[in-house]
Design an enzyme around this catalytic site. Sequence first.
Site, PDB file in Angstrom:
ATOM      1  N   TYR A  11     -30.065  -1.133 -20.328  1.00  0.00           N
ATOM      2  CA  TYR A  11     -29.193   0.036 -20.238  1.00  0.00           C
ATOM      3  C   TYR A  11     -27.779  -0.387 -20.610  1.00  0.00           C
ATOM      4  CZ  TYR A  11     -26.127   3.381 -17.800  1.00  0.00           C
ATOM      5  OH  TYR A  11     -25.130   4.261 -17.478  1.00  0.00           O
ATOM      6  N   PHE A  12     -27.167   0.354 -21.527  1.00  0.00           N
ATOM      7  CA  PHE A  12     -25.791   0.096 -21.938  1.00  0.00           C
ATOM      8  C   PHE A  12     -24.873   1.055 -21.204  1.00  0.00           C
ATOM      9  CE2 PHE A  12     -22.194   0.939 -24.874  1.00  0.00           C
ATOM     10  CZ  PHE A  12     -21.669  -0.350 -24.933  1.00  0.00           C
ATOM     11  N   ALA A  13     -24.029   0.498 -20.322  1.00  0.00           N
ATOM     12  CA  ALA A  13     -23.083   1.292 -19.533  1.00  0.00           C
ATOM     13  C   ALA A  13     -21.684   1.121 -20.096  1.00  0.00           C
ATOM     14  CB  ALA A  13     -23.116   0.840 -18.077  1.00  0.00           C
ATOM     15  N   TYR A  14     -20.988   2.233 -20.273  1.00  0.00           N
ATOM     16  CA  TYR A  14     -19.624   2.195 -20.817  1.00  0.00           C
ATOM     17  C   TYR A  14     -18.639   2.951 -19.935  1.00  0.00           C
ATOM     18  CZ  TYR A  14     -21.235   6.762 -22.308  1.00  0.00           C
ATOM     19  OH  TYR A  14     -21.757   8.033 -22.312  1.00  0.00           O
ATOM     20  N   GLU A  86     -27.149  10.912 -14.387  1.00  0.00           N
ATOM     21  CA  GLU A  86     -26.455  11.311 -15.608  1.00  0.00           C
ATOM     22  C   GLU A  86     -26.610  12.798 -15.927  1.00  0.00           C
ATOM     23  OE1 GLU A  86     -24.324   9.411 -17.017  1.00  0.00           O
ATOM     24  OE2 GLU A  86     -24.846   7.660 -15.822  1.00  0.00           O
TER      25      GLU A  86
END
Length: 180
Positions: A11-14, A86
């Site tokens: 998972y890419f969290a920004y 989300e």
Amino acid sequence: MLQTVTGTFFYFAYGSNLLKKRIHINNPSAVFVGIGRLNDHTLDFFKYSEKWCGAVATVVPADGASVWGAVWNIDSSGIPALDKQEGVSTNTYFPKTVAVCKCDEAEIECRTYQLTDIPTENIRGHDTELPFERRPSITYLDCIIKGAMECKLPEDYIENLKNVPHNGQASPHMQELLGG
């Protein structure tokens, strides 16, 4: 070549999930893998959140731009919790698969989320003033900055985050994440 691990997903969290305390609320299995860069996207803010008292972050496709973030390895059983956080069922964000470059330049396939409604004008860039209605709250921005520092994102990227204007509001519901 894109990499994946069976039984888990990357998972890419920004945004707020850069902060370890935040990601672990709904995904206690999350393990920090490292940092990564999502190319041809920019970080922007759009859509007011009652919970955060301001606009929330999204990634917007933008040639030549990049967004830094955290790569988490999460048990696949955590997808429903992440989707719920989300707002997938309420059509706030939608999941998308992206290729993220790790610091060693290897690509890793990650799940990330993008707002269903993204700005089409005045896309946030280094020279673009963020309209007031698209500004994050103090609390949300602090959460992102603290998470970016915790994950050790590049210093120039963190400085760019510190220069994002906020709307002057604090979120009483989320302040405990920041120790207040």
